[in-house]
Design an enzyme around this catalytic site. Structure first.
Site: not given
Ligand code: GCO
Length: 446
Positions: A167, A353
């Site tokens: 990200e 994710e």
């Molecule tokens: C993100 C990060 C994670 C976060 C998850 C929840 O994608 O923002 O990779 O580290 O913890 O997304 O907010």
């Protein structure tokens, strides 16, 4: 054994974490200070002034984490490497103890039959580099290439899936524009410079990977978003396109050799420190794109202004929200995957994710019965199935997250895990969603 749910046999079901969020051991074995160490130790930057000093102590308890993954029969584990364990000052010779940690972790995962997915950068830039301008400074991209090369040399023979970074939108915009994340700046030009240097770092590291001759797949993880239009009016559809630029095409266009989106360049082009040859480096071909998806919002058209350069505004929605205040909309996952697959020629896409924070309660017997989280996972797994049916080259799904961990500016006040971590004893205890995910992995969850 054939799967009952119709998912391809070779679809990868995994879990994701990141180093600062779980490792702890913030000063052990020669680790240097990262911008997240600094930020979390700055009063009032993180809710309750929590820090990642101890986190889930995975630096010491990694075997427990692997045992959980094994119990799930997870196909893969996506974790990130702490740059400051490898290069405490962000440059020069590697710290052997840091390399040894990731080497043990990778070996342990392989022994447990869980494929390691290694990510080089999940926002924890070495503080020493921040002091020289961080991602505003072009040299940071060269430093990243050097660090990546160290990891390729030392672990390249044992890791088959690599991602450069997670990200970059968050690192650039939350870190430099809204100040919610480290390094906590509020400066548009700084954010725009960071965009380019993050992408340059990604491209340099990708090119170095190809040159290393390592056999493995290489990708970038983004958190794209395309808010749906509030109505069928054409102006709202256009607003939806514009609202997606900074989260989506700003990253995917240059990755796929199309340079930066024109709308972005028209507004911010003069900030962009592009040098000859950069766009070729950035568009080094990838094997896959990682998509992190949590929610979908809705927008309508609004007048353009300096404050609102893209001319859209968010509208109220009816969806239930998670503890983060994020709208639960599983079909939005199918939409964003189809959108990406239709506009950019991705060979493979992974959901790297997806998951949800809920205010978990332990029942008297100590068990967290997190049916909300189970519903969330089930809905989004179904959306993955729908995306595949629509022809999206989706090859895997990673749940965020294996264990409750340090949720950035929310500290430990938001829980995303399918395993609870007792903040006093650091003991891991599976929630019901853990057993749900085990069923889902086995093909019985839908
Ligand atoms: C993100 C990060 C994670 C976060 C998850 C929840 O994608 O923002 O990779 O580290 O913890 O997304 O907010």
């Amino acid at each position: 054994m054939n799967r009952e749910d119709g998912f391809p046999q070779d679809f990868i079901w995994g879990c994701s974490t990141s180093c600062y969020q779980i490792e702890g051991a913030a000063k052990e074995d020669g680790k240097g200070i990262s911008i997240w160490d600094t930020f979390a130790h700055t009063p009032d930057k993180v809710l309750s002034n929590h820090t990642g000093d101890i986190a889930c102590d995975s630096y010491h308890r990694w075997k427990e984490d692997i045992a959980l993954l094994r119990e799930l029969n997870a196909g893969a584990y996506r974790f990130s490497v702490s740059w400051t364990r490898i290069q405490p000052e962000g440059k020069g010779a590697p710290n052997q103890k840091g390399l040894d940690y990731y080497s043990r972790l990778v070996d342990g995962l392989c022994e447990a039959g869980v494929e390691p997915w290694l990510e080089l950068f999940h926002w924890d830039l070495p503080q020493a580099l921040e002091e020289k301008g961080g991602w505003r400074n072009r040299d940071t991209a060269m430093r990243f290439e050097e660090y990546a090369g160290i990891m390729y040399d030392h672990i390249g023979d044992r890791v088959g899936h690599w991602t450069s970074m997670n990200e970059p939108w968050c690192a650039a915009f939350l870190g430099h524009l809204t100040g919610e994340h480290a390094p906590g700046l509020r400066d548009r030009r700084a954010a725009n410079r960071a965009v380019h240097h993050l992408l340059l770092a990604h491209g340099l590291a990708t090119r170095a990977f190809r040159r290393s001759g390592i056999k493995g797949e290489y990708g970038l993880v983004i958190n794209p978003s395309k808010p749906r239009p509030a109505t069928l009016r054409p102006e709202d559809a256009e607003a939806s396109e514009r609202a997606s630029i900074e989260r989506t095409s700003l990253w995917l266009d240059p990755i796929f050799g199309r340079s930066y989106p024109r709308v972005f360049m028209d507004i911010f082009g003069s900030d962009m420190p592009i040098e000859a040859g950069d766009m070729d480096i950035i568009s080094e071909p990838l094997d896959f794109i990682g998509v992190n998806y949590y929610d979908e919002e809705a927008v309508r058209a609004a007048p353009c202004s300096t404050q609102n350069p893209y001319g859209f505004e968010f509208v109220p929605t009816y969806q239930k929200k998670t503890d983060m205040g994020w709208e639960i909309e599983p079909s939005g996952l199918r939409r964003i995957l189809s959108y990406i697959a239709n506009v950019w020629p991705c060979k493979k896409i992974y959901v790297t994710e997806n998951g949800a924070a809920f205010p978990d309660k332990q029942d008297a017997d100590g068990i967290v019965r997190d049916y909300d989280r189970i519903d969330y996972i089930k809905g989004h797994a179904n959306a993955c199935g729908d995306a595949i049916k629509q022809g999206v080259p989706l090859k895997g799904y990673f749940l965020w997250s294996l264990i409750d961990n340090f949720e950035w500016s929310f500290g430990y006040n938001r829980a995303f895990g399918i395993v609870a971590v007792d903040r006093n004893t650091l003991e891991r205890r599976p929630k019901l969603s853990f057993y749900y995910y085990r069923d889902l992995i086995a093909g019985f969850g839908l």
